[in-house]
Design an enzyme around this catalytic site. Structure first.
Site, short mmCIF file in Angstrom:
data_model
loop_
_atom_site.label_atom_id
_atom_site.label_comp_id
_atom_site.label_asym_id
_atom_site.label_seq_id
_atom_site.Cartn_x
_atom_site.Cartn_y
_atom_site.Cartn_z
N SER A 1 64.81 28.88 37.38
CA SER A 1 64.03 28.40 38.53
C SER A 1 64.29 26.94 38.87
CB SER A 1 62.52 28.60 38.28
OG SER A 1 62.27 29.91 37.85
N ARG A 2 65.48 26.48 38.59
CA ARG A 2 65.88 25.10 38.90
C ARG A 2 65.09 24.05 38.13
NH1 ARG A 2 69.24 28.62 40.48
NH2 ARG A 2 70.73 27.92 42.05
N LEU A 3 64.40 24.47 37.05
CA LEU A 3 63.63 23.50 36.25
C LEU A 3 64.50 23.04 35.07
CD1 LEU A 3 60.15 25.28 36.38
CD2 LEU A 3 61.03 23.43 37.81
#
Ligand SMILES: Cc1cc2nc3c(=O)[nH]c(=O)nc-3n(C[C@H](O)[C@H](O)[C@H](O)COP(=O)(O)O)c2cc1C
Length: 219
Positions: A197-199
């Protein structure tokens, strides 16, 4: 693929990252040790040329340029690469010694960003590296006025032919004074690990008074 197909492909592709965390507690206190840990994993993952890195330089007007070079050594916490001192990168480094390196190991979803000041290595270091290269590479270094315009490929091949004749009975080809090593003295080294999730995890080492401080920055 047509350019339209390329555009549609790169617009539609979506890939999430695996969940392999990089934590402040697990990371080494020394960025060079951390680099060595990741490098070993890159070798183990059979990444092609894990010592290849993108070198970005900029001229005195701040106009940047990038290209891939091989990291050939790490001496006294300096990253070493070899090139032609009169090449575009060489001329830019003469005007502006600040540069950055980027290593992307896609299979491991990792990136390492290194920033610092570049200087030429001592001539003895360049000599030792040059002397250990195969004869063909030595001739190649003499033959190539890297980054300057050639009339055609034949011009380069002709130069190689002439040099091969000149040095046919000699193993002792001297290092050209326009060819040698540079060392990048890092002040910032970032380890980037892709996460879902792009984290993503971004652990940054900053050099302050010869000590490395660690911080996490937002993805
Ligand atoms: C995988 C790879 C490794 C390379 N390694 C080097 C290198 O170690 N030294 C070098 O001068 N050029 C290397 N090159 C070529 C450079 O990317 C570049 O074309 C050349 O240095 C001229 O760059 P410049 O005109 O910006 O100075 C490599 C290219 C690739 C793709």
């Amino acid at each position: 693929m047509s350019l339209e197909e390329v555009k549609s492909y790169i617009n539609s592709i979506r890939r999430d990252f695996a969940d392999r965390p990089l934590n402040e507690s697990a990371v080494s206190k020394n960025p060079f040790e951390q680099y060595a840990i990741w490098f070993e994993e890159a070798v183990g993952s059979q990444i092609l040329d894990p010592y290849a890195m993108c070198l970005s330089t900029a001229n005195k007007e701040g106009k940047p340029s990038s290209r891939v070079v091989y990291m050939r050594d790490i001496i006294a916490q300096q990253f070493i690469f070899y090139t032609n001192y009169n090449s575009q990168k060489g001329l830019e480094l003469a005007e502006n010694p600040y540069a950055s390196l980027n290593i992307h190991w896609g299979e491991l979803e990792r990136q390492i960003r290194i920033e610092g000041k570049v200087t030429k290595v001592k001539p003895e270091i360049s000599d030792a590296y040059f002397n250990a290269r195969p004869k063909e590479s030595k001739i190649g270094a003499w033959a190539s006025h890297q980054s300057s315009v050639l009339k055609d490929r034949k011009e380069l091949e002709q130069k190689v032919k002439e040099l091969s004749i000149q040095y046919q009975d000699s193993e002792n080809i001297p290092r050209p004074d326009f060819w040698g090593g540079y060392q990048l003295d890092p002040t910032r080294i970032e380890f980037w690990q892709g996460r879902p999730s792009r984290l993503h995890d971004r652990i940054v080492f900053i050099k302050e008074q010869e000590e490395w401080c660690v911080e996490r920055v937002s993805p």
